[in-house]
Design an enzyme around this catalytic site. Structure first.
Site, short mmCIF file in Angstrom:
data_model
loop_
_atom_site.label_atom_id
_atom_site.label_comp_id
_atom_site.label_asym_id
_atom_site.label_seq_id
_atom_site.Cartn_x
_atom_site.Cartn_y
_atom_site.Cartn_z
N GLU A 397 -5.11 -10.30 -2.69
CA GLU A 397 -6.41 -9.53 -1.70
C GLU A 397 -7.78 -10.00 -2.10
OE1 GLU A 397 -2.55 -7.39 -1.31
OE2 GLU A 397 -3.79 -8.00 -2.81
N HIS A 464 1.03 3.40 1.36
CA HIS A 464 1.20 3.07 2.63
C HIS A 464 0.86 3.55 3.84
CE1 HIS A 464 4.14 0.59 0.04
NE2 HIS A 464 3.87 -0.30 0.89
#
Length: 658
Positions: A397, A464
């Protein structure tokens, strides 16, 4: 030290020497000024000049270089006037950052130099993005990025080199191995024989050279750039050198064994090349004195002029305005009929239109090409737009956000998809310290949208399901949008893509396939920073966004007896204070509702602002309804308890009873 002049004529060698001597004399001047208290800090590159000078001169003028704070020779070799550099170091208005940052923490498009930030490693990913832009545009150019031996231990180094290798990007990763990361010697930093050995693990070429030999540096990089312009690929170049002074002057050098200074003093890049030119009959005592006298006169004049330059004049308006690249949004109304569309498909349609309208737009993320992304939002995009612009990324990322900024610097737009908003922690530094601060620091846009599939409701657990918008709403320089409906999702995404500033775009995963609404076909945009006043009433006002909007609508449907104002913020930075104030004044009672945890959630900012600016209109305390101050559990029963929805009725009753 052996110098191989190859085909270089005397004039070329003398020019190289002047380029080498000049930053040395600048540094010596800076050390005098430091002792006199006329400058506050200095990172010395004495002993390392051959790397910066040789490397800069080997690059074409239109090719980007990303140096560090010990690479003065890059800046002088690109002919940046010393007056401007001195003004930068002094914090003057004529400096590149207008007094907002120090040292070489700046960039300049005029000279194709992109400076570092203090975290050392992030500039490596920017080089990837810059090179990627050249690759897509089919420009036969190379990019050069500097780092030190210490930063090769950082994850940013691994991510950037790996991405460059996987994508065959024409980047030279130049490692200045000067023996120490501040005071930590190399034997405490890595366990391979040489840093260049790291190239093997990435499947790329690694070259080690004498960094104190200006001809070796110049010739090696000239050859590398010639090759990678024609056959794009990264190269890891280790330049062996030594730092003859402290990490910065205040840190000293007591931790360095004295014999090392003796050994490396004999390898001084300036004195050795000077000696060689005397031996070749190119340099004489008279000529050397003329060169030094000329440089000294120039240095004294440039420094004196910089000292006379104006200091910044503090202005809150200017400072606030300069956090963002100048941009006045032109809202484009819908022009085509609406069709029933899922939230997910509205986002996909917005991305597709963005790609069609902006040929310089690149989408990057994990599994987004053939697979279509974890939620299939980019399904078919690789076939339609090509894999050059729809790019699967390694799991990295930080590097991909940084590459997005690099693309923007080199004339492209970028949309970066976080597979889940939770994973943005791995790219946090790039967003907070690079995307958000770049325009404020040196006036460059950061034309990047970061897509953030967010939120709970699916029993996905602590990693998540987080609502993490508050991590970003407090960071100046970012814009934050959070659409609650398909119509808003498409219009705000297209607005975010068109905006040259960094936009964090939150999209709720639970709504992807469960929510439909009328969405106009074709291109339209919505105003970033404008709220939707969804319902009007007299008893109290709910200020919310995201999934909180749908909790509110459901609750009001079940309680038709209530007369309520419902405001969907849509954007969290900037947010619509005018609409909020008007709605609050209608009812005098307010609930601020959000999915995020209670403490320090964005609702706290809304509540504080209402308390400060609408106090006389309030008939009760501003009440917040938010999720528990815990991590998000997986169990459906525990998740339901965690979420703010379970406390909405209780909060309404408490407010009405006050």
């Amino acid at each position: 030290m052996h110098f191989d002049r190859k085909e270089k004529d005397d004039e070329t060698l003398l020019s190289l020497y002047k380029r080498l001597l000049y930053p040395r004399m600048v540094e010596e001047k800076m050390l005098i000024l430091l002792r006199q208290g006329q400058i506050g800090k200095w990172f010395s590159g004495i002993g390392q000049e051959a790397i910066a000078v040789g490397a800069a001169l080997a690059m074409n003028a239109e090719e980007y270089i990303l140096p560090m704070h010990r690479n003065l020779g890059v800046f002088t070799s690109r002919d940046i006037p010393l007056r401007n550099l001195m003004a930068q170091w002094q914090g003057k208005m004529t400096g590149f950052t207008k007094g907002r940052d120090r040292s070489f923490h700046f960039g300049t498009q005029e000279f194709k130099i992109i400076g570092m930030i203090s975290h050392l490693g992030p500039q490596l990913a920017l080089a990837d993005g810059i090179a990627l832009a050249d690759l897509i545009a089919e420009k036969k150019q190379a990019t050069l990025v500097f780092t030190g031996e210490g930063a090769t231990s950082e994850g940013d180094f691994h991510e950037a080199v790996n991405v460059a290798s996987v994508w065959n990007l024409p980047v030279i990763f130049l490692v200045e191995n000067n023996g120490y990361g501040l005071s930590t010697p190399i034997n405490e930093q890595f366990n391979c024989n040489d840093l260049v050995d790291k190239a093997i693990g990435y499947g790329i070429e690694g070259i080690q050279i004498d960094g104190n030999n200006v001809l070796e540096v110049f010739d090696t990089i000239t050859e590398i750039t010639k090759n990678i312009r024609a056959n794009p690929r990264p190269v890891l170049l280790e330049c062996l050198t030594f730092r003859m002074r402290g990490h910065e002057e205040a840190s000293g050098t007591k931790y360095v064994p004295p014999h090392l200074f003796e050994q490396w003093a004999e390898k001084d890049p300036v004195k050795n090349f000077e000696r060689y030119l005397f031996e070749q009959g190119i340099l004489t005592d008279k000529l050397l004195q003329e060169i030094k006298t000329g440089f000294k006169t120039e240095l004294d004049q440039e420094v004196e002029q910089a000292f006379k330059d104006a200091d910044p004049e503090p202005s809150a308006v200017t400072e606030l305005t300069d956090m963002y690249y100048p941009y006045i949004q032109q809202v484009i109304p819908p022009a085509e009929p609406s069709v029933e569309t899922r939230y997910l498909d509205a986002i996909s349609d917005g991305l597709r239109i963005g790609m069609q309208q902006h040929s310089n737009l690149v989408i990057m993320g994990q599994d987004i090409a053939e697979y279509g992304g974890a939620f299939k939002i980019t399904a078919g995009f690789a076939e339609e737009f090509g894999k050059a612009r729809v790019r699967n990324t390694p799991i990295c990322e930080s590097a991909i956000v940084g590459a997005g900024l690099g693309l923007s610097i080199n004339g492209y737009k970028a949309v970066v998809e976080m597979q889940f908003a939770d994973f943005v922690t791995c790219g946090f530094n790039q967003i907070i310290n690079n995307l958000a601060k770049t325009h404020y620091r040196w006036g460059e846009k950061a034309d990047v949208v970061v897509r953030m599939p967010t939120g709970a409701g699916t029993g996905a657990g602590p990693f998540h399901s987080q609502s993490n918008e508050a991590w970003f709403t407090k960071t100046p320089g970012l814009k934050i949008v959070y659409p609650a409906f398909p119509y808003d999702a498409k219009g705000l995404l297209l607005a975010a893509i068109e905006d040259p500033n960094p936009v964090i775009y939150f999209e709720h995963k639970l709504l992807y396939r469960s929510l439909c609404g009328l969405v106009p076909a074709g291109h339209y945009t919505l105003e970033i920073g404008k709220a939707n006043w969804l319902k009007k009433g007299q008893q109290f006002t709910i200020i919310t966004y995201g999934l909180g909007v749908h909790w509110s609508l459901s609750y009001l449907y079940d309680h038709p007896e209530l007369s309520v104002n419902l405001v969907d913020l849509c954007s969290l930075q900037p947010w619509d204070k005018e609409t909020v104030a008007t709605a609050v004044k209608v009812t005098g009672r307010v609930i601020v509702l959000h999915e995020d945890t209670l403490s320090s959630g964005f609702g706290a900012e809304i509540a504080a602002w209402i308390g400060e600016h609408c106090f006389t209109a309030l008939d009760a305390p501003v009440m917040r309804c938010a999720s528990l101050d815990t991590a998000i559990p997986m169990s459906k029963l525990l998740e339901d308890q965690f979420l703010a929805k379970s406390r909405l009725h209780e909060t309404v009753q408490k407010l009405m009873a006050y």
